[in-house]
Every structure is written in structure tokens, then in C-alpha cells.
Design an enzyme around this catalytic site. Sequence first.
Site, mmCIF file in Angstrom:
data_model
loop_
_atom_site.group_PDB
_atom_site.id
_atom_site.type_symbol
_atom_site.label_atom_id
_atom_site.label_comp_id
_atom_site.label_asym_id
_atom_site.label_seq_id
_atom_site.Cartn_x
_atom_site.Cartn_y
_atom_site.Cartn_z
ATOM 1 N NE ARG A 165 6.963 -0.074 10.064
ATOM 2 C CZ ARG A 165 5.668 -0.196 9.646
ATOM 3 N NH1 ARG A 165 5.340 0.234 8.448
ATOM 4 N NH2 ARG A 165 4.542 -0.742 10.224
ATOM 5 C CE LYS B 38 -2.034 -0.509 4.096
ATOM 6 N NZ LYS B 38 -1.436 -1.586 4.810
ATOM 7 N NE ARG C 268 7.515 -2.433 5.585
ATOM 8 C CZ ARG C 268 6.235 -2.417 5.853
ATOM 9 N NH1 ARG C 268 5.291 -2.077 5.176
ATOM 10 N NH2 ARG C 268 5.456 -2.698 7.006
ATOM 11 N NE ARG D 106 2.833 -4.408 11.628
ATOM 12 C CZ ARG D 106 3.708 -4.232 10.763
ATOM 13 N NH1 ARG D 106 4.925 -4.727 10.933
ATOM 14 N NH2 ARG D 106 3.679 -3.527 9.636
HETATM 15 P P1 AMP Z 1 1.285 0.656 9.414
HETATM 16 O O1 AMP Z 1 2.550 1.551 9.206
HETATM 17 O O2 AMP Z 1 0.072 1.085 8.730
HETATM 18 O O3 AMP Z 1 1.669 -0.821 9.076
HETATM 19 O O4 AMP Z 1 0.865 0.888 11.034
HETATM 20 C C1 AMP Z 1 1.944 0.507 12.196
HETATM 21 C C2 AMP Z 1 1.280 0.590 13.348
HETATM 22 O O5 AMP Z 1 0.805 1.805 13.960
HETATM 23 C C3 AMP Z 1 -0.096 -0.714 13.489
HETATM 24 O O6 AMP Z 1 0.611 -1.840 13.609
HETATM 25 C C4 AMP Z 1 -0.669 -0.010 14.511
HETATM 26 O O7 AMP Z 1 -0.109 -0.388 15.646
HETATM 27 C C5 AMP Z 1 -0.406 1.477 14.437
HETATM 28 N N1 AMP Z 1 -1.532 2.109 13.468
HETATM 29 C C6 AMP Z 1 -1.398 2.450 12.069
HETATM 30 N N2 AMP Z 1 -2.662 2.853 11.605
HETATM 31 C C7 AMP Z 1 -3.649 2.669 12.601
HETATM 32 C C8 AMP Z 1 -5.068 2.941 12.854
HETATM 33 N N3 AMP Z 1 -5.659 3.568 11.626
HETATM 34 N N4 AMP Z 1 -5.576 2.498 13.755
HETATM 35 C C9 AMP Z 1 -4.866 1.928 14.815
HETATM 36 N N5 AMP Z 1 -3.613 1.773 14.995
HETATM 37 C C10 AMP Z 1 -3.003 2.145 13.624
#
Ligand code: AMP
Length: 216
Positions: free
Chosen positions: A161, A13, A127, A172
Amino acid sequence: MNLIFIGAPGSGKGTQAQILSKEFNIETLSTGDLLRKEVEIKSEIGLIAEDLMRQGKLVDDEIVIEMIKKKISSNNSIKGHIFDGFPRNINQAIMLEQMLTNLGKKIDKVINFDVSEEIIIKRISGRISCRECGSVYNKYYNPTAKEGVCDNCGSNDLYQRVDDNEETVKNRLEVFKKSSAPLIDFYAKKNLLVTIDAFKIVSLIFEDIKQALITT
Ligand code: AMP
């Protein structure tokens, strides 16, 4: 144009959002990126979010909704947004719809990135991200032209990360299946959903997305 990108972690994404936002001159809003910034500056939100993120759990809806609200109401001249990683559950989806309606805007399309778990684990382990501009690369599938240097901004501050390890990724993925997968049905019923085969190479996925935006 307002787009939502739905997909498991590592489904690509972020990479596509990066390319599309440049091509269409619209802003990408990634709640993951916004939260990582809060963690970095050790803000109140960052301190709450840090542990949850490390464990791969979702941060409270109120926090992410407030972050998005601030962003989308702060600059009305922007032509549109790509919501990357938001909404993550039905409650967030309903709140986003309300926020956009209040601003006289709507969701135009929801792109669902479909890819197997096996590929996801591989992608995530390779990544790397740029701390300076947020660009995302993959050591195996989409490397930087010069090792250790961001193609986009030239920074050499590339990092992996903390939540991109096998244990957290499994969490996740579970969270995605439980909380976010229902969004696929939610948006299909609204006739907004387009599912993309996210197993393909970056440039082909990009073509599929463009096609979906033009034809449906
Ligand atoms: P991402 O970069 O989208 O993979 O997000 C990394 C982490 O941030 C996730 O595993 C959640 O802990 C938190 N996170 C990101 N977006 C959200 C969201 N919309 N709602 C809740 N937690 C989020």
C-alpha cells in the site's frame, strides 16, 4: 452477529477479519478497502480520498458513512458483518448505531486489538495485500505459501500500500490516538468491549477472539 474491530493500523484487524468472516460466514466491511477501490477506479469519491489517504488523514465522515449505509442495507440475507476500520471516531460510531437500529440490528461485540507502536511499524513495513481478493499477508510474520502468489485466490497481483511507509504510518498512528482511541472508552461504557493482546501469533489471536465471542 455484528462485530467491530478497533485497532491502530497494522494491529492485525484485517487479517483476523479475513479468517473470522470465513469461519462464521459473515461479511467483512473494510472502509479502507472500499476507499482503495474508489481510488483505483478514479471515481469522484476516489479523487477526494486519494490525497487524504496518502497523508494518513481521515476521509470525511459523510463519505464513509454513505458507503457503509449502501453496503449494509443492500443485502438483508447476510448473517452479519465485521466492521474493520469503521467507525474511526465517535461521530461515525453514533451514525453506525443509528443505521443498525433502523435495520433492526445491533452491535454484538467490539474487539480492541492492543499492540505496541514498535510492533506496528514492523508489521506495516512487511505488509502485502492481494489486489484481486483483498487478502492480507506479511513478508515476515505471515507470508504466502508460494512467494508472490495469493494463497486465497491464486492471483500474483500482490502489492504494498502507498500509505504503508514510515512517514504516513506515524501520521496514521497520531490520527488513531486522537480520533479512534476514544472509541475504546465509548464501547467499554456500553459493555461491548473486549481487548485482545494482538502481539500474539495470528492463530492464537484468532482463538482469543473466538473465546471472547463465546464467553462474554
Ligand atoms: P485502513 O485500510 O483502515 O488502514 O484505512 C486506510 C485509510 O483510509 C485511512 O488512513 C484513512 O485515510 C481512510 N479511511 C479508512 N477508513 C476510514 C474511516 N472509517 N473514516 C475515515 N477515513 C477512513
